[in-house]
Design a protein around this motif. Sequence first.
Motif, PDB file in Angstrom:
ATOM      1  N   SER A  82       0.942  -1.354   0.364  1.00  0.00           N
ATOM      2  CA  SER A  82       0.502  -0.115  -0.062  1.00  0.00           C
ATOM      3  C   SER A  82       0.952   1.519  -0.069  1.00  0.00           C
ATOM      4  N   LYS A  83       2.537   1.301   0.969  1.00  0.00           N
ATOM      5  CA  LYS A  83       2.725   2.592   0.444  1.00  0.00           C
ATOM      6  C   LYS A  83       4.067   2.273  -0.320  1.00  0.00           C
ATOM      7  N   LYS A  84       3.770   1.523  -1.021  1.00  0.00           N
ATOM      8  CA  LYS A  84       5.102   0.927  -2.212  1.00  0.00           C
ATOM      9  C   LYS A  84       6.423   1.001  -1.650  1.00  0.00           C
ATOM     10  N   GLY A  85       7.001   0.332  -0.187  1.00  0.00           N
ATOM     11  CA  GLY A  85       8.055   0.615   0.149  1.00  0.00           C
ATOM     12  C   GLY A  85       7.651   1.372   1.267  1.00  0.00           C
ATOM     13  N   LEU A  86       8.711   0.575   2.651  1.00  0.00           N
ATOM     14  CA  LEU A  86       8.432   1.619   3.661  1.00  0.00           C
ATOM     15  C   LEU A  86       9.812   3.052   3.587  1.00  0.00           C
ATOM     16  N   SER A  87       9.770   3.576   4.548  1.00  0.00           N
ATOM     17  CA  SER A  87      10.734   4.353   4.529  1.00  0.00           C
ATOM     18  C   SER A  87      11.245   3.527   5.356  1.00  0.00           C
ATOM     19  N   GLU A  88      13.422   4.159   5.679  1.00  0.00           N
ATOM     20  CA  GLU A  88      14.177   3.601   6.261  1.00  0.00           C
ATOM     21  C   GLU A  88      13.872   3.305   7.622  1.00  0.00           C
ATOM     22  N   LYS A  89      13.781   4.808   8.638  1.00  0.00           N
ATOM     23  CA  LYS A  89      13.460   4.319   9.480  1.00  0.00           C
ATOM     24  C   LYS A  89      12.269   3.425  10.235  1.00  0.00           C
ATOM     25  N   THR A  90      10.892   3.213   9.451  1.00  0.00           N
ATOM     26  CA  THR A  90      10.376   2.694   9.502  1.00  0.00           C
ATOM     27  C   THR A  90      10.563   1.592   9.311  1.00  0.00           C
ATOM     28  N   ALA A  91      10.932   0.831   8.000  1.00  0.00           N
ATOM     29  CA  ALA A  91      11.582  -0.605   8.298  1.00  0.00           C
ATOM     30  C   ALA A  91      12.645  -0.586   9.181  1.00  0.00           C
ATOM     31  N   LYS A  92      13.696   0.001   9.946  1.00  0.00           N
ATOM     32  CA  LYS A  92      14.409  -0.237  10.576  1.00  0.00           C
ATOM     33  C   LYS A  92      13.759  -0.703  12.317  1.00  0.00           C
ATOM     34  N   LEU A  93      12.817   0.249  12.460  1.00  0.00           N
ATOM     35  CA  LEU A  93      11.151   0.130  13.322  1.00  0.00           C
ATOM     36  C   LEU A  93      10.880  -1.673  13.882  1.00  0.00           C
ATOM     37  N   TYR A  94      10.734  -1.939  12.009  1.00  0.00           N
ATOM     38  CA  TYR A  94       9.692  -3.058  12.179  1.00  0.00           C
ATOM     39  C   TYR A  94      10.562  -3.890  12.910  1.00  0.00           C
ATOM     40  N   PHE A  95      11.673  -3.858  11.444  1.00  0.00           N
ATOM     41  CA  PHE A  95      12.787  -4.852  11.687  1.00  0.00           C
ATOM     42  C   PHE A  95      13.611  -5.385  13.066  1.00  0.00           C
ATOM     43  N   LEU A  96      13.313  -4.495  13.640  1.00  0.00           N
ATOM     44  CA  LEU A  96      13.804  -4.588  15.039  1.00  0.00           C
ATOM     45  C   LEU A  96      13.658  -5.235  15.647  1.00  0.00           C
ATOM     46  N   GLN A  97      12.597  -5.198  16.122  1.00  0.00           N
ATOM     47  CA  GLN A  97      11.234  -6.173  16.835  1.00  0.00           C
ATOM     48  C   GLN A  97      10.916  -7.199  15.616  1.00  0.00           C
ATOM     49  N   ILE A  98      10.911  -7.561  14.757  1.00  0.00           N
ATOM     50  CA  ILE A  98      11.026  -9.107  14.387  1.00  0.00           C
ATOM     51  C   ILE A  98      12.630  -9.598  14.767  1.00  0.00           C
ATOM     52  N   CYS A  99      13.659  -9.505  14.814  1.00  0.00           N
ATOM     53  CA  CYS A  99      14.814  -9.780  14.811  1.00  0.00           C
ATOM     54  C   CYS A  99      14.852 -10.229  16.577  1.00  0.00           C
ATOM     55  N   HIS A 100      14.205  -9.218  17.340  1.00  0.00           N
ATOM     56  CA  HIS A 100      13.783  -9.592  18.210  1.00  0.00           C
ATOM     57  C   HIS A 100      12.664 -11.167  18.908  1.00  0.00           C
ATOM     58  N   ALA A 101      11.914 -10.740  18.355  1.00  0.00           N
ATOM     59  CA  ALA A 101      11.352 -11.407  17.998  1.00  0.00           C
ATOM     60  C   ALA A 101      11.678 -13.457  17.291  1.00  0.00           C
ATOM     61  N   VAL A 102      12.989 -13.282  16.607  1.00  0.00           N
ATOM     62  CA  VAL A 102      13.480 -14.307  15.951  1.00  0.00           C
ATOM     63  C   VAL A 102      14.705 -14.974  17.445  1.00  0.00           C
ATOM     64  N   LYS A 103      15.055 -13.796  17.622  1.00  0.00           N
ATOM     65  CA  LYS A 103      15.930 -14.174  18.729  1.00  0.00           C
ATOM     66  C   LYS A 103      15.235 -14.882  20.013  1.00  0.00           C
ATOM     67  N   TYR A 104      14.270 -14.286  20.224  1.00  0.00           N
ATOM     68  CA  TYR A 104      13.378 -14.894  21.707  1.00  0.00           C
ATOM     69  C   TYR A 104      13.133 -16.649  21.200  1.00  0.00           C
ATOM     70  N   LEU A 105      12.293 -16.963  19.871  1.00  0.00           N
ATOM     71  CA  LEU A 105      12.191 -18.368  19.309  1.00  0.00           C
ATOM     72  C   LEU A 105      13.756 -18.933  19.227  1.00  0.00           C
ATOM     73  N   HIS A 106      14.801 -18.587  18.588  1.00  0.00           N
ATOM     74  CA  HIS A 106      16.038 -19.180  18.647  1.00  0.00           C
ATOM     75  C   HIS A 106      15.695 -19.989  19.695  1.00  0.00           C
ATOM     76  N   ALA A 107      16.250 -19.237  21.078  1.00  0.00           N
ATOM     77  CA  ALA A 107      16.277 -19.177  22.473  1.00  0.00           C
ATOM     78  C   ALA A 107      16.092 -20.432  22.942  1.00  0.00           C
ATOM     79  N   LYS A 108      14.837 -20.564  22.368  1.00  0.00           N
ATOM     80  CA  LYS A 108      13.737 -21.490  22.727  1.00  0.00           C
ATOM     81  C   LYS A 108      13.508 -22.809  22.192  1.00  0.00           C
ATOM     82  N   GLY A 109      15.062 -22.082  21.066  1.00  0.00           N
ATOM     83  CA  GLY A 109      14.845 -23.905  20.152  1.00  0.00           C
ATOM     84  C   GLY A 109      13.957 -23.887  19.344  1.00  0.00           C
ATOM     85  N   ILE A 110      13.328 -23.127  19.033  1.00  0.00           N
ATOM     86  CA  ILE A 110      12.136 -23.378  17.558  1.00  0.00           C
ATOM     87  C   ILE A 110      12.861 -22.002  16.257  1.00  0.00           C
ATOM     88  N   THR A 111      12.449 -22.661  15.386  1.00  0.00           N
ATOM     89  CA  THR A 111      13.332 -22.373  14.193  1.00  0.00           C
ATOM     90  C   THR A 111      11.437 -22.102  13.276  1.00  0.00           C
TER      91      THR A 111
END
Length: 491
Positions: free
Chosen positions: A274-303
């Motif tokens: 809908s936005k035809k791509g995100l701004s770099e700041k917005t993308a970084k905010l989302y990506f940071l949260q996604i990475c912390h979710a993945v970090k949590y899952l990997h720590a739990k032994g979940i891929t």
Amino acid sequence: MASNTEPDTQTQVTTQQSGLWSQIESQPVENVIWGRLYGKNLKIKTLGTKNPLPLISRAASCSYDLCNESFHVGRGEDNDLCVGNDCLPKKILARISKVQFCLQKDIVDLQNPTYIVDKSRNGTFVNGNLIGLGKQMIIKNDDIIGLSHPMFRAFVYKDQFAQNDLKDLPKAISDTYYVGRKLGSGACGVVHLVYDTKSCTPYAIKHVKKNGLAESSRPKVLNDPQRVMNEVNIMKNLEHPCVIKMHDIVNTPDSVYMVLEYMKGGELLGRILSKKGLSEKTAKLYFLQICHAVKYLHAKGITHRDLKPDNILLRDSDDETLVKVSDFGLSKFVRKDSVMQTLCGTPLYVAPEVLMTGGRDSYTRKVDIWSLGVVLFTMLSATLPFADEYGSPAVEQIKRAKFQFRHHSWKSVSSTAKKLIYDILTVDPNTRPTIDDILRSTWMRDAEVIEKAERLMQMKLTGSKKSSSSDIENNNEKVFAEPPKKRQRTK
């Protein structure tokens, strides 16, 4: 929740009852009949009501068409339906309140639930269950309304927009939830918006049919009921602000129904398009949260094994919003030193080691890291790094990590963001960064974004070091003044 789904682009509510919709298209919304109230153990007549409504089949049964946003029933003459001496015996009538209950409906979206609000100290009941004075419940098709006593069944409610294709739901689902509009659908299932009838809390329910997968292709160990329930219990106990919470799961011989936390903002894919791509700041905010979710899952032994924008959900429509990783349908719980041998995932987001071995060889949780790189690429440009349209089969491009920053939007993207993508999209999983490496990368050291993420997640982040001038001067990671040069192709 919408996983393995395509965004529902329709803005008008749809229903399987296409004939019914064709009849009401030309009518004002307030004239659409959304339900009927049938008298069960009492006599009803149109006389004595505040707004007399058309009586359907007077000789056969007494019923009222419901078309307004609210409908009041009680002993008082100001109600839409007045329950008087000619409707009930005096002994029962004495226990009926001036306003006994009210039915409420959002007539803008007729697939939203109908609420019944209890207005009586003597109680109003649905299927024998007390609502409670001042409280509300969701009432469904064929539900029975009791007045002052659970055994005095006075009315039957008929929902004119009950979905015929959902009649085969297991009892555990149909008794507990009201199923609303479809949120999305895809190869692995259909997602509907549902509401807990007692708490009125909205959820997303994903229905996956088991017969969509060949039994012979699934290892027997994965079909073991005890193993399945063990994994389900682990998933239900996951607690992280950026991981979708599983509320309930119903496992039948033919299907699996997963009741998940509902995110109003929809899928990340829809936001990107809908936005035809995100701004770099917005993308970084989302990506940071996604990475912390993945970090949590990997720590739990979940891929996760199927990370993509379709499986990442947003709390609301704001740019600065909470992001949650969803859909663990392709995840597998493994020990830290284990590997996975099942070929799965979405082809355009899947890691090269999976494609090169056809799933026959072993691979690790580094497959999630690769997918993160593709997700970041897509957020910043609204394009995919690998596609058949780029001159060679996408599978071959992935195997060689052959991609370019083609889209014009890359001109405004920082060199550190591009470098991170290059680092992540590395063919050799052994040299591919870990989730902690990503969080420590130069691009991710952004104090402003980290503080925003901490506020949204309501937790202090670890592993995401806030940048300072001395950090950048002394770090061992090269910061490019120009976009990085194209790497040599991997043969």
